[in-house]
Design an enzyme around this catalytic site. Structure first.
Site, PDB file in Angstrom:
ATOM      1  CB  ALA A 229     -58.828  13.644 -13.005  1.00 47.55           C
TER       2      ALA A 229
ATOM      3  NE  ARG B  18     -65.068   7.445 -10.141  1.00 48.79           N
ATOM      4  CZ  ARG B  18     -64.943   6.346 -10.828  1.00 48.79           C
ATOM      5  NH1 ARG B  18     -64.155   5.382 -10.422  1.00 48.79           N
ATOM      6  NH2 ARG B  18     -65.609   6.178 -11.934  1.00 48.79           N
TER       7      ARG B  18
ATOM      8  CB  SER C 129     -57.341  19.766 -20.129  1.00 41.38           C
ATOM      9  OG  SER C 129     -58.214  19.085 -20.997  1.00 41.38           O
ATOM     10  NE  ARG C 130     -56.496  15.458 -25.289  1.00 42.74           N
ATOM     11  CZ  ARG C 130     -57.049  14.357 -25.745  1.00 42.74           C
ATOM     12  NH1 ARG C 130     -56.592  13.799 -26.834  1.00 42.74           N
ATOM     13  NH2 ARG C 130     -58.056  13.797 -25.115  1.00 42.74           N
TER      14      ARG C 130
ATOM     15  CE1 TYR D 151     -53.479  16.880 -20.843  1.00 47.00           C
ATOM     16  CE2 TYR D 151     -52.605  15.829 -22.804  1.00 47.00           C
ATOM     17  CZ  TYR D 151     -53.659  16.079 -21.956  1.00 47.00           C
ATOM     18  OH  TYR D 151     -54.893  15.539 -22.199  1.00 47.00           O
TER      19      TYR D 151
ATOM     20  CG  HIS E 208     -51.725   6.109 -18.561  1.00 48.23           C
ATOM     21  ND1 HIS E 208     -52.272   5.157 -17.755  1.00 48.23           N
ATOM     22  CD2 HIS E 208     -52.650   7.098 -18.662  1.00 48.23           C
ATOM     23  CE1 HIS E 208     -53.482   5.541 -17.372  1.00 48.23           C
ATOM     24  NE2 HIS E 208     -53.725   6.703 -17.919  1.00 48.23           N
TER      25      HIS E 208
ATOM     26  CE  LYS F   3     -58.238   2.163 -14.163  1.00 51.61           C
ATOM     27  NZ  LYS F   3     -59.188   3.127 -14.656  1.00 51.61           N
TER      28      LYS F   3
END
Length: 107
Positions: free
Chosen positions: A18, A20, A38-39, A59, A80, A98
Site C-alpha cells: 500500500a 508503494r 486498518s485493524r 475496514y 482479498h 493481487k
C-alpha cells in the site's frame, strides 16, 4: 488547475505494498488518498499522517466513508475476497492488490 474533481482513494490495509501504491498515486493527476482503514489504529494513523488522509479503525468504516470513491485492497491474500466483497457491497469500486481469490472455489 484542473476542474475535474479528484478521485478519492481509500486504502484498506496500510502495509508495504500500500505504501508503494500510495507513492505511485502521488504522481497521478486528480487522485488523492482520502482515507485509510486498518485493524491497527496506530498503523492507520501513521499511514494517514503521511498522506493527509482520514483514519478509520476498521475496514467497515472505511468502505462506508462517503469521501471515498474507490477502495484499494492491500490486505494479506487470504483476505482479498472478503475485503473486496465488503467494498463492493458498500457500492465502492475496487482495485485489489493481487488475486481477488486464492482458488477457483472462492472466485
Amino acid at each position: 488547475m484542473s476542474s475535474v474533481m479528484p478521485i478519492r482513494w481509500g486504502i484498506l490495509g496500510p502495509g508495504a505494498i500500500a505504501k508503494r501504491f500510495a507513492a505511485g498515486l502521488a504522481v497521478v493527476p486528480d487522485a488523492v488518498i482520502s482515507a485509510v482503514g486498518s485493524r491497527s489504529s496506530d498503523r492507520a494513523a501513521a499511514f494517514a499522517a503521511e498522506h493527509g488522509a482520514t483514519v478509520h479503525g476498521s475496514y467497515e468504516a472505511l468502505v462506508q466513508d462517503p469521501n471515498v470513491d474507490v477502495v484499494y485492497v492491500a490486505t494479506p491474500h487470504p483476505m482479498h475476497r472478503e475485503h473486496t466483497l465488503l467494498a463492493l457491497r458498500a457500492g465502492k469500486p475496487v482495485l485489489c492488490e493481487k488475486p481477488f481469490a486464492i482458488n477457483e472455489g472462492e472466485a
